[in-house]
Design a protein around this motif. Sequence first.
Motif: not given
Length: 325
Positions: A291-314
Motif C-alpha cells: 500500500t503506497y501513499p498515492d497512485a503516483e508513488t505506486r507507479d514510480s516504484v513499479l517503473a523501477t523494475g521492482m517486480v523483476d528484481g523480486m523475481e530474480a531474488s525468488y
Amino acid sequence: MPITAVEKDLDALTMTVVADFPVPVRRLWDAYADPRQLEKFWGPEGWPATFTRHDMAVGGRSQYVMTGPDGETPGGYWEFLAVDEGRSFEVRDGFARPDGSPDPDLPATRMVYTFEETGTGARVTTTSYFGSLTELEQLLSMGMEEGLRSAMSQIDAVVADLTSFAADRRAESQVLSDTQVRISRVVRGTVEQVWDAHHDADLMRRWMLGPDGWTMPVCEPATAVGDSYRNEWEQENGEGRFGFTGEVLEWDPPRREVTTERMIGMEGPAAVNEMTLTPVDGGTLLTVVVTYPDAETRDSVLATGMVDGMEASYARLEAVALTPA
C-alpha cells in the motif's frame, strides 16, 4: 453447470449447495486458497471481486470488494474460524463498510466449505448457517442463492486453467486500487521454509539480492511487533548503495506479517507491506500486498523494475536457500 443440489432447511436455518467438478480435490481447494483465482469467481457474473487480503488460517481474514456494472463497489469479508487444509474451512461471511469494517446493519452468516473426492473428480459442499429465519429470508431476498449459483458457474474455467497459477511462473504484479499492488509467486518450498528465509539474516544474504552483481552488507531482520528492521544493498564494486528500514505492525508466524517500508534517506510517508504465505500445490503461494501513499508513488516504484528484481531474488531463493517442498 457444476451445481448438483440446493437445499434450504427453514427449521435448521441452513442452505446447502453441492457442486461437482472434474478435477482433483487439491485443484479445487487451491482455487479458494489463492486470491488470484478466488476473485475470478467469487461473486455473481458481472460483479468481479478484488481481494485486498486473503489470510486462509484460523484467526485470519479476507477483505474484498465487488465492482458492479454501474461502478458499485459493495464490500465483504471472511473471518476464518476453522481450516483443515485440503478438506474444509469455516468462515463468518459478512458485508463490509467502505473502510473494511463489518456493516452492523446487514446480517453475517457462518459458512462451512467441505471438499471431497468423487468418482469423477471433486465435490465442494457449502453450508450456510443463518442466525434467524428473518436473516435467512432477508439474505435470500437479496439474491444470496442466485449469487452462489452464478459464482459456482464460473469455477469450471478457473480450475481448468493449469498454467496461469502454476509453480513455474514468474512473480507477477496486479494493481488492486489507486494505492495498492499485489505481487504473487509460488515458491517451491514449505511455508515454514519460506518464512525462515525471510527472517534469518544468513539466509537473506544468500538470496534477497535482486539482479546479479549486488551484495547485502547490512541485514538486520525484525522478529516481533514493534521491532525495526534495516536492509542495505550495494554493487559488488562498492557503488550504488541503497536500503530500506521499517517497523513490524503485525506478526503471525509462519503465515503473515505486516511491516512499514521506507527508503533510507527519503522523506515522506512509508509504504505498508503485507506478506501472506499459503500452502498450495507445488509449494507456497507468497503474496505481498503493498500500500503506497498515492497512485503516483505506486507507479514510480513499479517503473523501477521492482517486480523483476523480486523475481530474480525468488528464483535465487529456490536455487540456493530451499530444499524441495
